[in-house]
Design a protein around this motif. Structure first.
Motif, short mmCIF file in Angstrom:
data_model
loop_
_atom_site.label_atom_id
_atom_site.label_comp_id
_atom_site.label_asym_id
_atom_site.label_seq_id
_atom_site.Cartn_x
_atom_site.Cartn_y
_atom_site.Cartn_z
N THR A 114 42.51 43.00 39.00
CA THR A 114 43.12 42.86 40.32
C THR A 114 43.70 44.19 40.79
O THR A 114 43.53 44.58 41.95
CB THR A 114 44.23 41.80 40.27
N ALA A 115 44.39 44.90 39.90
CA ALA A 115 44.97 46.19 40.26
C ALA A 115 43.88 47.20 40.61
O ALA A 115 43.99 47.95 41.59
CB ALA A 115 45.85 46.70 39.12
N GLU A 116 42.83 47.25 39.80
CA GLU A 116 41.74 48.19 40.06
C GLU A 116 41.04 47.87 41.38
O GLU A 116 40.69 48.79 42.15
CB GLU A 116 40.74 48.13 38.91
N ASP A 117 40.87 46.59 41.67
CA ASP A 117 40.26 46.20 42.95
C ASP A 117 41.10 46.68 44.12
O ASP A 117 40.56 47.15 45.14
CB ASP A 117 40.10 44.68 43.03
N ARG A 118 42.42 46.58 44.01
CA ARG A 118 43.30 47.02 45.10
C ARG A 118 43.25 48.53 45.27
O ARG A 118 43.25 49.04 46.40
CB ARG A 118 44.74 46.56 44.82
N ILE A 119 43.21 49.26 44.17
CA ILE A 119 43.13 50.72 44.25
C ILE A 119 41.85 51.13 44.97
O ILE A 119 41.87 51.96 45.89
CB ILE A 119 43.18 51.34 42.84
N VAL A 120 40.72 50.57 44.56
CA VAL A 120 39.45 50.95 45.15
C VAL A 120 39.38 50.53 46.62
O VAL A 120 38.97 51.31 47.49
CB VAL A 120 38.28 50.32 44.36
N SER A 121 39.81 49.30 46.91
CA SER A 121 39.75 48.80 48.29
C SER A 121 40.60 49.63 49.23
O SER A 121 40.17 49.99 50.34
CB SER A 121 40.20 47.34 48.34
N GLN A 122 41.81 49.98 48.79
CA GLN A 122 42.69 50.76 49.65
C GLN A 122 42.19 52.20 49.80
O GLN A 122 42.30 52.80 50.87
CB GLN A 122 44.12 50.75 49.13
N ILE A 151 39.04 53.14 49.79
CA ILE A 151 37.93 53.09 50.73
C ILE A 151 38.43 52.91 52.16
O ILE A 151 37.99 53.58 53.09
CB ILE A 151 36.96 51.95 50.34
N GLU A 152 39.41 52.03 52.33
CA GLU A 152 39.95 51.75 53.67
C GLU A 152 40.58 52.98 54.29
O GLU A 152 40.46 53.22 55.49
CB GLU A 152 40.98 50.63 53.57
N GLU A 153 41.26 53.82 53.47
CA GLU A 153 42.03 54.92 54.02
C GLU A 153 41.28 56.25 54.03
O GLU A 153 41.74 57.20 54.65
CB GLU A 153 43.32 55.08 53.21
N THR A 154 40.14 56.32 53.36
CA THR A 154 39.46 57.60 53.28
C THR A 154 38.04 57.59 53.82
O THR A 154 37.49 58.66 54.12
CB THR A 154 39.41 58.10 51.82
N LEU A 155 37.40 56.44 53.93
CA LEU A 155 36.01 56.41 54.40
C LEU A 155 35.92 55.95 55.83
O LEU A 155 36.81 55.31 56.36
CB LEU A 155 35.19 55.48 53.48
#
Length: 249
Positions: free
Chosen positions: A235-243, A245-249
């Motif tokens: 769950t933590a890793e999913d949040r790191i990756v999702s955020q 992607i949202e803030e940099t791509l």
């Protein structure tokens, strides 16, 4: 290129840590007692005579109850590094109160001999400095964005000479500015349980290549079911990756 533009282009950051011995500060003793407790700043502003800021606390309900009792006490100083306490005025407002989180607004008047670090640096660095902070365990960690022409070594010496007993100072890096606030934006979405599992994973080499521990090993270290540790990690890793992607791509 103008001189002012050149100064902006040379903007750098430095990070330093105030470390507190047991008993040196009642607030830091709360962080030492509760491993789940952490506080990070989303905004810190300072003028010639006031400092105001927003802080976000995460932890178990028990940790936050202990945090409230000390942090919101207007008779003590949460920011002083040079004295144990002082007569300056400070006001706290809890803007958000969750079961495992707090958001607190602070306004304090700065006076000589009882200074916050933002106020101290404002006087010795220059206008244009930006601050962020994080408290965990026995550490009060600061990052400062500043015009690169300022003599940071001299400022370090001034801070160190002003520290009260039981407090030590170290500098972790002085670099070109980059990735400002990325870590704290992600951190706001983690629960205390996720922080505990992630911290253990990093500490014990789960993310090393090759891995030094398995999920089963982490479960044994944390004394938690393997399925719980695996779920919290994922769950933590999913949040790191999702955020990210949202803030940099």
């Amino acid at each position: 290129m103008s001189e002012s533009q050149a100064e902006v282009d040379e903007t750098r950051e430095f990070e330093f840590v105030l470390q507190f011995d047991a008993g040196a500060d009642s607030l830091m003793d709360v962080f030492r007692q509760y491993e789940s407790l952490s506080v990070w700043s989303s905004a810190i502003f300072v003028g010639d005579d006031h400092m105001w800021r927003l802080d976000h606390a995460k932890g178990t309900p028990e940790a936050l109850d202990a945090f409230d009792e000390v942090f919101l006490d207007e008779d003590r100083c949460n920011e002083c590094f040079d004295v144990v306490n002082c007569e300056t005025t400070r006001t706290y407002h809890v803007l958000d109160r969750g079961e495992t989180s707090r958001t607190v607004y602070t306004l304090r008047r700065e006076i000589s001999g009882c200074q916050s670090l933002p106020s101290f640096l404002h006087r010795y660095v220059s206008e244009g400095a930006i601050f962020e902070s994080r408290r965990t365990g026995d550490e009060y960690r600061w990052r400062v964005l500043y015009p690169g022409s300022n003599p940071i070594g001299e400022v370090y010496d001034k801070i160190e000479s002003s520290l009260r007993d039981g407090v030590t100072l170290s500098v972790t890096h002085i670099t070109s500015a980059g990735n400002w606030k990325a870590t704290e934006r992600v951190a706001a979405n983690f629960s205390p349980q996720q922080w505990r599992v992630l911290k253990a994973a990093v500490t014990h080499g789960y993310y090393e290549r090759p891995r030094e521990v398995s999920v089963k090993d982490l479960a044994s270290i944390l004394d938690e079911p393997r399925s719980t540790v695996q779920y919290q990690l994922r769950t933590a890793e999913d949040r790191i990756v999702s955020q990210f992607i949202e803030e940099t791509l």
